[in-house]
Design a protein around this motif. Structure first.
Motif, PDB file in Angstrom:
ATOM      1  N   GLY A 105       0.830  -1.201   0.000  1.00 40.02           N
ATOM      2  CA  GLY A 105       0.000   0.000   0.000  1.00 40.02           C
ATOM      3  C   GLY A 105       0.857   1.240   0.000  1.00 40.02           C
ATOM      4  N   THR A 106       0.218   2.381  -0.161  1.00 41.12           N
ATOM      5  CA  THR A 106       0.942   3.646  -0.170  1.00 41.12           C
ATOM      6  C   THR A 106       0.203   4.650   0.708  1.00 41.12           C
ATOM      7  N   SER A 107       0.906   5.701   1.022  1.00 42.16           N
ATOM      8  CA  SER A 107       0.294   6.760   1.832  1.00 42.16           C
ATOM      9  C   SER A 107       0.366   8.084   1.091  1.00 42.16           C
ATOM     10  N   SER A 108      -0.762   8.756   1.034  1.00 44.02           N
ATOM     11  CA  SER A 108      -0.749  10.114   0.508  1.00 44.02           C
ATOM     12  C   SER A 108      -0.213  11.047   1.582  1.00 44.02           C
ATOM     13  N   VAL A 109       0.266  12.188   1.162  1.00 44.09           N
ATOM     14  CA  VAL A 109       0.825  13.190   2.087  1.00 44.09           C
ATOM     15  C   VAL A 109       0.079  14.489   1.794  1.00 44.09           C
ATOM     16  N   ASN A 110      -0.866  14.814   2.652  1.00 44.83           N
ATOM     17  CA  ASN A 110      -1.748  15.956   2.366  1.00 44.83           C
ATOM     18  C   ASN A 110      -1.527  17.079   3.377  1.00 44.83           C
ATOM     19  N   LEU A 111      -1.240  18.242   2.875  1.00 42.83           N
ATOM     20  CA  LEU A 111      -0.968  19.391   3.746  1.00 42.83           C
ATOM     21  C   LEU A 111      -2.226  19.815   4.490  1.00 42.83           C
ATOM     22  N   LEU A 112      -2.060  20.019   5.780  1.00 42.70           N
ATOM     23  CA  LEU A 112      -3.145  20.598   6.570  1.00 42.70           C
ATOM     24  C   LEU A 112      -2.956  22.112   6.569  1.00 42.70           C
ATOM     25  N   PRO A 113      -3.833  22.841   5.961  1.00 42.62           N
ATOM     26  CA  PRO A 113      -3.583  24.268   5.742  1.00 42.62           C
ATOM     27  C   PRO A 113      -3.562  25.099   7.018  1.00 42.62           C
ATOM     28  N   GLU A 114      -4.163  24.596   8.081  1.00 40.65           N
ATOM     29  CA  GLU A 114      -4.247  25.433   9.279  1.00 40.65           C
ATOM     30  C   GLU A 114      -2.941  25.458  10.075  1.00 40.65           C
ATOM     31  N   THR A 115      -1.913  24.781   9.572  1.00 42.60           N
ATOM     32  CA  THR A 115      -0.728  24.609  10.411  1.00 42.60           C
ATOM     33  C   THR A 115       0.456  25.477  10.032  1.00 42.60           C
ATOM     34  N   VAL A 116       0.213  26.535   9.344  1.00 38.88           N
ATOM     35  CA  VAL A 116       1.332  27.404   8.972  1.00 38.88           C
ATOM     36  C   VAL A 116       1.473  28.521  10.008  1.00 38.88           C
ATOM     37  N   ASP A 117       1.685  28.131  11.242  1.00 42.68           N
ATOM     38  CA  ASP A 117       1.616  29.119  12.313  1.00 42.68           C
ATOM     39  C   ASP A 117       2.903  29.211  13.133  1.00 42.68           C
ATOM     40  N   ASN A 118       3.988  28.656  12.655  1.00 43.52           N
ATOM     41  CA  ASN A 118       5.137  28.515  13.528  1.00 43.52           C
ATOM     42  C   ASN A 118       6.273  29.515  13.304  1.00 43.52           C
ATOM     43  N   GLN A 119       6.176  30.347  12.316  1.00 45.80           N
ATOM     44  CA  GLN A 119       7.285  31.251  12.016  1.00 45.80           C
ATOM     45  C   GLN A 119       7.641  32.120  13.221  1.00 45.80           C
ATOM     46  N   PHE A 127       0.926  17.513   8.069  1.00 46.30           N
ATOM     47  CA  PHE A 127       0.257  16.780   6.987  1.00 46.30           C
ATOM     48  C   PHE A 127      -0.625  15.696   7.591  1.00 46.30           C
ATOM     49  N   HIS A 128      -1.689  15.379   6.911  1.00 43.00           N
ATOM     50  CA  HIS A 128      -2.384  14.150   7.297  1.00 43.00           C
ATOM     51  C   HIS A 128      -2.091  13.091   6.247  1.00 43.00           C
ATOM     52  N   LEU A 129      -1.950  11.870   6.728  1.00 39.29           N
ATOM     53  CA  LEU A 129      -1.512  10.760   5.880  1.00 39.29           C
ATOM     54  C   LEU A 129      -2.649   9.753   5.736  1.00 39.29           C
ATOM     55  N   ASN A 130      -3.017   9.504   4.507  1.00 37.44           N
ATOM     56  CA  ASN A 130      -4.106   8.565   4.233  1.00 37.44           C
ATOM     57  C   ASN A 130      -3.560   7.286   3.617  1.00 37.44           C
ATOM     58  N   ILE A 131      -4.034   6.179   4.113  1.00 36.08           N
ATOM     59  CA  ILE A 131      -3.599   4.895   3.567  1.00 36.08           C
ATOM     60  C   ILE A 131      -4.412   4.559   2.314  1.00 36.08           C
ATOM     61  N   ARG A 132      -3.748   3.847   1.438  1.00 36.74           N
ATOM     62  CA  ARG A 132      -4.395   3.272   0.248  1.00 36.74           C
ATOM     63  C   ARG A 132      -3.727   1.904   0.113  1.00 36.74           C
ATOM     64  N   MET A 133      -4.393   0.865   0.596  1.00 38.50           N
ATOM     65  CA  MET A 133      -3.714  -0.431   0.708  1.00 38.50           C
ATOM     66  C   MET A 133      -4.608  -1.566   0.224  1.00 38.50           C
ATOM     67  N   GLU A 134      -3.977  -2.559  -0.363  1.00 38.95           N
ATOM     68  CA  GLU A 134      -4.728  -3.742  -0.790  1.00 38.95           C
ATOM     69  C   GLU A 134      -5.361  -4.420   0.428  1.00 38.95           C
ATOM     70  N   GLN A 135      -6.534  -4.982   0.232  1.00 36.98           N
ATOM     71  CA  GLN A 135      -7.140  -5.847   1.245  1.00 36.98           C
ATOM     72  C   GLN A 135      -6.663  -7.258   0.955  1.00 36.98           C
ATOM     73  N   SER A 136      -6.353  -8.025   1.980  1.00 38.78           N
ATOM     74  CA  SER A 136      -5.881  -9.386   1.728  1.00 38.78           C
ATOM     75  C   SER A 136      -7.024 -10.263   1.215  1.00 38.78           C
ATOM     76  N   PRO A 137      -6.721 -11.204   0.321  1.00 41.28           N
ATOM     77  CA  PRO A 137      -7.780 -12.093  -0.188  1.00 41.28           C
ATOM     78  C   PRO A 137      -8.360 -12.935   0.951  1.00 41.28           C
TER      79      PRO A 137
END
Lengths: 513, 114
Positions: free
Chosen positions: A307-321, A362-372
């Motif tokens: 399986g793979t994981s997407s890497v999605n930016l959480l826009p509310e987190t640009v607060d650390n500068q 980022f939030h990470l979403n799984i996309r993975m095969e289901q086992s037979p």
């Protein structure tokens, strides 16, 4: 050529060389392969060219086990099928996807990836994708800022995707209608597949519609291309000669139903900023991007699924500068800790005005095969649809291997993120206990219906053979992901189209015999 | 004083002053998971520390934790990196962390003064 089956006289006999049941990604991809041949192709579509709620409701079914979405929401019952709303994710299966893995019960295809490579290449043209190349280095030369996270390459790999939301209903409508040897019948729902007495040959298919018309289709070869759930329903319901249904002598039809398990599993907090375009995806805009995957060696070592994981930016987190700037010049004594809360409050205030852009989450979403799994199964329900065919019942059954694999994938990503000093990963609560076999309520699939007529050379282990022909019935075939013995790491459409093209080639050769 | 002796004595004097300073600084760095503050607030660090102590109640002692953290003579960043590479990791409050980071947070939670 197009014929509306509602306008035909009742009990019309339709005849051709080839009958393709279903005009979605698999069915249309097959039909395209027959244009300009001397063969008459009957392409049956249950709906029309536009969404029709009454026709759509023919997909309605019931479910048990792991919560499964309403079938009517995941499939589209019109010309073009589910390509009408797919996201266009394409990637070939990995070599490991085809292999028998001793830690994955019922795994292994009777094909290798190299057997499918030429068909993947052709499928790229059908889906109108870029070049058949999924090598990161290749795309780094073509596109800017395709930088992967600098993680341990022995554990983490980059899985490349190509995208095209190819709406077959739009892009191939004119091609099909203009093809003289392709006879598209809309509002022609297959309701019964009828065989000879010893169930070795399909003789005809009965089609119906809501106009009260019933027609008969005769052909030399029949291809089921209705999707894994509807194929099962039709095979099991066609039981006038074979009581258990067609192709079901070994109680395999409907079993091994698989999805790609998709859900949010983790969040990633970056310590250091890392600029890259590689992981970005914007529907309709992005043509190529990457996801985090686990290397085959690490999969073997950990005995996990692909399986793979997407890497999605959480826009509310640009607060650390602001916070970073302050700390950089702050005297490092115990007392500065006391001021932290104040600093964060100040940073939060600044963030509301859009200031600062270093910290990333980022939030990470799984996309993975289901086992037979034979207990993950489509069967016939007790109710019937509007045309008198029993509705499908789904028992979606996930296993501990599925759960453990997801957790392990993120544990490995978290470990490598830490080792690289790039960031830290947080597992969602339901994935923290390594021994917990249950899945969260919001677990869902990618609406990829896979399995149910799995491919195996042995009729006792599979419904179709290596050529996608139903064992024991010499003119019935299945096109689509129903044939997949395992779901594979990537989304199925590219492989569906590749296998459909391969099946076309096989039938063409067979017609020469 | 011969030139060589002067250099040696000067170096010794500098080392006498510098070493405790380095030691104190190192102890300070060990006590506080500095780099983790780039992503988390104080409360999260405390939760992580408390989760560590829940999992390892036998380490619920500031002196003992400090001793464990001081066992290795590398820089704290190197120790953490080595932890990750060696698989000395665990899940604390959901976060995949190195054991050393867990101990740092635990020590932080035990030595907080407010």
């Amino acid at each position: 050529m197009h014929i509306d089956a509602r306008q035909l006289n009742n009990n019309t006999l339709i005849e051709g060389d080839l009958c393709i049941i279903g005009a979605g990604a698999a069915g249309i991809s097959m039909a395209l392969e027959w244009i300009h041949t001397s063969h008459k192709v009957i392409l049956l579509e249950g709906g029309g060219f536009d969404y029709d709620e009454k026709v759509q409701q023919l997909y309605k079914g019931t479910s048990s086990g792991q919560k499964f979405p309403d079938f009517t929401s995941s499939r589209l019952h019109y010309f073009g099928g589910t390509t009408g709303h797919w996201a266009g994710f394409c990637s070939p299966f990995d070599e490991l996807d085809f292999e028998e893995r001793d830690w994955v019960p019922y795994s292994g295809w009777p094909l290798k990836k190299k057997d499918l490579d030429p068909f993947y290449d052709r499928a790229h043209k059908t889906i109108q994708l870029g070049p058949y190349n999924y090598d990161l280095k290749f795309w780094q030369k073509k596109l800017p800022y395709m930088y992967p996270f600098p993680l341990n390459e022995k554990v983490i790999r980059t899985k490349i995707w190509q995208y095209n939301q190819a709406r077959y209903g739009n892009i191939y409508k004119e091609t099909i209608l203009n093809a003289k040897n392709i006879h598209l019948y809309t509002y022609a729902n297959a309701v019964d597949i009828q065989t000879n007495d010893n169930v070795s040959q399909i003789e005809q298919v009965i089609v119906k519609n809501y106009s009260g018309k019933t027609h008969t289709v005769k052909a030399k070869h029949f291809i089921l291309a209705c999707g894994a759930i509807q194929n099962t329903r039709l095979l099991l319901a066609s039981n006038s000669k074979a009581k258990a249904g067609l192709g079901n002598d070994n109680d395999l039809v409907g079993r091994y139903f698989m999805e790609h398990i998709e859900l949010n599993v983790a969040e990633l907090n970056m310590i250091k900023p890392f600029a890259t375009n590689l992981y970005n995806f914007e529907m309709g805009v992005t043509k190529v991007s990457g996801e985090l995957g686990i290397t085959h060696e690490a999969q073997k070592q950990e005995k996990i699924l692909n399986g793979t994981s997407s890497v999605n930016l959480l826009p509310e987190t640009v607060d650390n500068q602001l916070r970073l700037d302050r700390w950089k010049h702050y005297e490092e004594t115990e007392s500065y800790i006391k001021d932290m809360t104040d600093l964060w409050e100040e940073a939060d205030t600044q963030a509301k005005f859009g200031m600062g852009a270093i910290g990333k989450k980022f939030h990470l979403n799984i996309r993975m095969e289901q086992s037979p799994n034979p207990n993950s199964r489509v069967s016939l329900g007790t109710e019937k649809d509007g045309l008198g065919v029993p509705k499908a019942h789904m028992n979606w059954d996930l296993t501990f291997l599925d759960k453990r694999s997801i957790r392990t994938i993120y544990y490995l990503i978290g470990r490598e993120m830490g080792a690289s000093g790039l960031g830290r990963l947080k597992l969602r609560e339901e994935f923290r206990d390594a021994n917990d076999p249950t899945f969260p309520e919001d677990t869902h699939g990618g609406n990829h219906h896979i399995g149910t007529t799995r491919m195996d050379a042995d009729p006792k282990k599979g419904v179709v053979d290596i050529n996608c022909q139903v064992h024991g019935i010499n003119n019935l075939y299945v096109a689509g992901s129903a044939c997949f013995p395992t779901a594979g790491g990537p989304n199925p459409t590219l492989t569906i189209v590749a296998l459909s093209i391969r099946l076309s080639d096989f039938i063409k050769e067979k017609m020469k015999w | 004083m011969k030139r060589l002796n002067f250099i040696l004595l000067s170096s010794l004097a500098a080392a006498t002053v510098a070493l405790p300073t380095i030691w104190i600084s190192r102890e300070h760095n060990l006590k506080f998971p500095h780099h983790l503050t780039y992503i988390w607030g104080r409360e999260t660090l405390l939760w992580i520390g408390e989760d560590y102590l829940r999992l390892f109640p036998n380490e619920n002692d500031a002196d003992y934790l400090l001793k464990l953290l001081l066992e290795k003579r590398f820089s704290i960043d190197n120790i953490i990196e080595e932890d990750y590479k060696a698989g000395k990791t665990l899940v604390l409050n959901g976060w995949v962390l190195s054991i050393t980071e867990g101990r740092q947070c635990a020590l932080f939670s035990l030595t907080r003064t407010y």
